[in-house]
Write an enzyme that holds these catalytic residues in place. Sequence first.
Site, mmCIF file in Angstrom:
data_model
loop_
_atom_site.group_PDB
_atom_site.id
_atom_site.type_symbol
_atom_site.label_atom_id
_atom_site.label_comp_id
_atom_site.label_asym_id
_atom_site.label_seq_id
_atom_site.Cartn_x
_atom_site.Cartn_y
_atom_site.Cartn_z
ATOM 1 N N ASP A 69 -56.065 66.248 30.133
ATOM 2 C CA ASP A 69 -55.738 65.724 28.813
ATOM 3 C C ASP A 69 -54.390 65.013 28.787
ATOM 4 O O ASP A 69 -54.240 63.984 28.135
ATOM 5 C CB ASP A 69 -55.744 66.853 27.771
ATOM 6 C CG ASP A 69 -57.157 67.151 27.302
ATOM 7 O OD1 ASP A 69 -57.891 66.178 27.020
ATOM 8 O OD2 ASP A 69 -57.541 68.326 27.231
ATOM 9 N N CYS B 52 -53.247 73.277 35.867
ATOM 10 C CA CYS B 52 -54.664 73.657 35.933
ATOM 11 C C CYS B 52 -55.584 72.464 35.696
ATOM 12 O O CYS B 52 -56.797 72.628 35.608
ATOM 13 C CB CYS B 52 -54.968 74.780 34.955
ATOM 14 S SG CYS B 52 -54.718 74.318 33.245
ATOM 15 N N GLU C 112 -50.346 69.643 27.610
ATOM 16 C CA GLU C 112 -51.365 68.600 27.800
ATOM 17 C C GLU C 112 -51.280 67.519 26.730
ATOM 18 O O GLU C 112 -52.113 66.627 26.672
ATOM 19 C CB GLU C 112 -52.766 69.221 27.876
ATOM 20 C CG GLU C 112 -53.108 70.182 26.775
ATOM 21 C CD GLU C 112 -54.492 70.831 26.970
ATOM 22 O OE1 GLU C 112 -55.293 70.359 27.793
ATOM 23 O OE2 GLU C 112 -54.754 71.812 26.248
ATOM 24 N N HIS D 163 -74.003 69.795 32.250
ATOM 25 C CA HIS D 163 -74.638 70.976 32.843
ATOM 26 C C HIS D 163 -75.114 70.692 34.259
ATOM 27 O O HIS D 163 -75.056 71.553 35.130
ATOM 28 C CB HIS D 163 -75.838 71.405 31.994
ATOM 29 C CG HIS D 163 -75.430 72.163 30.779
ATOM 30 N ND1 HIS D 163 -76.141 72.151 29.613
ATOM 31 C CD2 HIS D 163 -74.369 72.952 30.555
ATOM 32 C CE1 HIS D 163 -75.529 72.916 28.726
ATOM 33 N NE2 HIS D 163 -74.460 73.404 29.278
#
Length: 596
Positions: A459, A506, A435, A193
């Site tokens: 990934d 991406c 991925e 966060h």
Amino acid sequence: MTPQVFRGIGVSPGVAIGRALVVEARRPRAKREMLDAARVPTEVIRLRKALGDARQQILEVQGRIAKEVGAQYARIFDAHLLILEDRLVAEEAIAYIQTQRVNAEYAVQEVLEPLRQAFSRVEDGYLRERRSDVDDVGERILRNLLGQRPSIQVERPGETILFAHELTPSDMATLQRDAVLGVATETGGRTSHSAIMARSLEIPAVVGVENICAHVRDHDTVILDGLEGLVILTPDREILGHYHARKQHLAYVGRALHKLGSLPAETQDGYRVRVTANIEFPAELPQAKTHGAEGIGLYRSEFLYLNRHDLPAEQEHFEVYRAVAAEMHPRPTIIRTLDFGGDKLASAIHLATEENPSLGLRAIRLCLHRPELFRGQLRAILRASAFGPLRIMYPMISGVAEVRAANALLDEAKAELTKAGVPFDPEIQVGAMIEIPSAAVIADLLAREVDFFSVGTNDLIQYALAIDRINEQVAYLYEPLHPAVLRMLRSVVSAAHDEGIWVSMCGEMAGDPLYSLLLVGLGFDELSMTPASIPLVKRMVRSITYRQAADLAHRLFGCATAQEVEGLLRHEMRTRFPEYISGTPPPRAEGRPGSD
Ligand code: PEP
Ligand code: MG
């Protein structure tokens, strides 16, 4: 003093040069004090007051963040309220005071410790990082009990670079954009966060810098490069000069690049690449648009599920997606379906604990295993597609059967909506993320089943090279330019194009300007990235012809190691863009094997 260079993970771009402030040493620790029986009731009252004050403070911070940064960021503090309002925590702390006859500070610390430990042991990176939420709440209560101010005191506003083992979201919320120039922490990852908040506050940040607090001292001159993920302690005049120049360049480039935002990413011989944004929250859409995103190439929809104990209903999904579709219209948005699993979400979805969550029941596997979770999301995306161009993308596809099973559920959802007379885009495009290495190997077979591919290199690299992407110990082996990765990328693009479908990337690799020429040369149709990276990537694409990029890619395939590829690529970049890429290589890093 000799300069020391540390490498971490750059999570918020920009260069900061300033004075260090180490906040870790200032974390409150409670001492154990034994009480007389007569003092126990007063101690319980003190604790109740501290808890009440903490609640009030969190609500205030939440309100301020909602106003200044966005409501989605404010929701981060819902997790804090949940911990604080957990009756067990309060009751256990009170019982601890009463049975052990100790002070409230110590009781709070002891009661929260098992919770911290439980989070620390979790394998899943996102959940493990939630340990900082527990720390944050515990620290706030302790400060209230000790009568300390619950914020970081920046002694030299406008000059300070913060160093901490860990910075909590509350810490970040107290930082003023102009008072703190940069932030470096020993822990944390891309999804913490605090990293998300640093990006939204546009404060340069580097996380995962091993052991940095043991080396840095207050008031030391330090340099932080949030783009390269570097921290340099006690730089000499030469390095300082270099980074002052780099900072000025970046500011200049930033202004110049801003103008590029509205221009297309087109090579000099007319090859067009679509440059789109990755977002986690709809609040990031305005930023994506001002940076020149031509659409959203990855909306990580799982962020809708975080920090809550219930599941979002179809209507909530729908309202969020409709807002995204309408705001981005006429630009397209790719909504990635739920990418969750393992320990993540255990409270809301009730999944068994797994030995190996990243190889476990996650993403599309979880959705197919629990179709009731998936159907609502698919229906919501379809309904929202009537309000703007949306696309659907399945994460963690390992083979054709999964695509077919997911599409069968999608067809059912379409049939239900048609029957009920609910409008949706019948031609909605459906894509698969590439991925998992198996998907890359059978890309030719998968290409017949979908409308597009999007390569998730975060990934793909971890699975192809067997490197845990959040394990700091092996981060030096995480090599986007490994020849095995490059070969996979090449074969995925050609499988897609042979079948007449388009292909995007991406993963984080797409937003790193070092790779832009290579990715153009490989033939990617779209690159999707953090919004702030868009202008620079556009600049790279516009500076070259497709032929030159393809020729460079071809030469890189002649290299045998990631280091050779990188050497050649950096050489090419330095020749072409002396003003963008640092000409002097940074000094050798200490603290991490394999860093340069
Ligand atoms: C990826 O794996 O590259 C990706 C974009 O997805 P995430 O980072 O959300 O796993
Ligand atoms: Mg992924």
